[in-house]
Design an enzyme around this catalytic site. Structure first.
Site, mmCIF file in Angstrom:
data_model
loop_
_atom_site.group_PDB
_atom_site.id
_atom_site.type_symbol
_atom_site.label_atom_id
_atom_site.label_comp_id
_atom_site.label_asym_id
_atom_site.label_seq_id
_atom_site.Cartn_x
_atom_site.Cartn_y
_atom_site.Cartn_z
ATOM 1 N N ASP A 137 -15.672 -27.813 22.212
ATOM 2 C CA ASP A 137 -14.763 -28.937 21.945
ATOM 3 C C ASP A 137 -15.434 -30.028 21.352
ATOM 4 O O ASP A 137 -14.948 -30.927 20.348
ATOM 5 C CB ASP A 137 -14.051 -29.237 23.229
ATOM 6 C CG ASP A 137 -12.879 -28.162 23.345
ATOM 7 O OD1 ASP A 137 -12.739 -27.237 22.490
ATOM 8 O OD2 ASP A 137 -11.976 -28.162 24.437
ATOM 9 N N GLY A 138 -16.506 -30.457 21.537
ATOM 10 C CA GLY A 138 -17.264 -31.726 21.296
ATOM 11 C C GLY A 138 -17.592 -31.408 19.542
ATOM 12 O O GLY A 138 -17.657 -32.275 19.014
ATOM 13 N N ASP A 143 -12.689 -49.699 36.406
ATOM 14 C CA ASP A 143 -13.885 -49.498 35.786
ATOM 15 C C ASP A 143 -13.676 -49.173 34.274
ATOM 16 O O ASP A 143 -14.629 -49.113 33.572
ATOM 17 C CB ASP A 143 -14.833 -48.333 36.396
ATOM 18 C CG ASP A 143 -15.286 -48.511 37.775
ATOM 19 O OD1 ASP A 143 -15.221 -49.776 38.175
ATOM 20 O OD2 ASP A 143 -15.918 -47.571 38.343
ATOM 21 N N THR A 173 -6.111 -33.305 28.470
ATOM 22 C CA THR A 173 -6.759 -32.194 29.542
ATOM 23 C C THR A 173 -8.497 -32.362 29.362
ATOM 24 O O THR A 173 -9.286 -31.643 30.206
ATOM 25 C CB THR A 173 -6.731 -30.880 28.805
ATOM 26 O OG1 THR A 173 -7.045 -30.820 27.682
ATOM 27 C CG2 THR A 173 -5.312 -30.217 29.202
#
Length: 302
Positions: A78-79, A187, A198
């Site tokens: 997916d990256g 944070d 997702t």
């Protein structure tokens, strides 16, 4: 579409991935069988030839955004898909995600299924799904301006505002269409599309949002108050953020590409004027992928 039409395909891949030459060779063989024109991103070609020792004879090699094709093919996880999608965003080129990675929500076509996807394309039977993209800019004198960050301001998954140091939280004042929403002490904050719901959003307790729902989600990262919860908004919403930090700077991560910004920069996040057009296999459906990849709804009791 005529089956003898010579289509043009741009190939993108992950040149840092462990050896996955078998899947890549399957894709190349299918394209060659169709007599397709093959255009390859230069770093990926160098990886194929020098590291994997795959014999490739592309019709053209390209750099950056200098290509004009009918379809883009992302080979990896997916990256890799996110990077490829960003390169074709303004062109509107449909993207086929071939999964040689692990999870694969976006890169959902296995190398063994690529021939089926290619057949659908040539027979004019393939399905497309438009995925919403969001963009970030900075506000200068009350008006949107250019973003003081290198690279593309567009995200298919998410834009995250994060603390830079490990010691303290950041304070984020959030406005929705100029109406004050809440002050996050956390944070960070993740602004997610349905596609990215997702991903980082989910790992921070945000909801799963189905594609084409017309929504975006704001999910705090490790909030310092238990009564702060994720909120789903219409994707026509304009979100403005004012960030304060003890270290006087913070990080902005756009689909994982991060850069330091200085405190006092006012950020605007909104829907982009582009969609990413994803080629879908007719045999695959969103909820079956959800169940398979996330083991969603599985009964894990002994």
């Amino acid at each position: 579409m005529s089956e003898d039409k010579r289509l043009r395909f741009a190939l993108f891949g992950n040149e840092y991935q462990a050896k996955k030459s078998a899947g890549i060779e399957q894709v190349l063989a299918c394209l060659s069988e169709r007599k397709a024109e093959i255009y390859i991103d230069r770093p990926f070609l160098e990886y194929l030839t020098r590291t994997l020792h795959v014999e490739v004879n592309p019709d053209s090699v390209f750099d950056d955004y200098n290509f004009d094709v009918d379809y883009a093919i992302s080979i990896g996880g997916d990256g890799t898909f996110l990077k490829a999608a960003n390169r074709v965003l303004a062109k509107g080129t449909p993207v086929i995600g071939v999964n040689t990675g692990r999870l694969g929500f976006l890169a959902e076509v296995l190398p063994s299924e690529f021939k089926e996807a290619l057949t659908d394309i040539y027979e004019g039977k393939c399905e497309f799904e438009d995925h919403t993209v969001i963009q970030i800019s900075a506000e200068t004198d009350g008006e949107p301006g250019s973003m003081p960050i290198e690279g593309s301001p567009y995200a298919l998954n998410d834009i995250a505002i994060l603390k830079r140091d490990s010691a303290s939280m950041i304070t984020i004042r959030a406005y929705v269409n100029d109406d004050f929403l809440v002050t996050y002490q956390a944070d960070g904050l993740v602004v997610s599309t349905p596609t990215g719901s997702t991903a980082y959003n989910l790992s921070n307790g945000g909801p799963i949002i189905v594609p084409n729902s017309g929504s975006i989600c704001l999910t705090p990262v490790a909030p310092h108050s238990l009564n702060i919860r994720p909120i789903v908004l219409n994707d026509t919403t304009v979100i403005k953020l004012e960030v304060e930090s003890r270290s006087h700077n913070f990080l902005v991560a756009i689909d994982g590409r991060s850069e330091k910004l200085h405190e006092g920069t006012k950020l605007i996040i909104q829907k982009a004027p582009y969609f990413v057009k994803v080629v879908k296999l007719r045999s695959k459906r969103y909820f079956s992928i959800l169940r398979e990849k996330l083991m969603w709804g599985a009964d894990q009791r002994g």
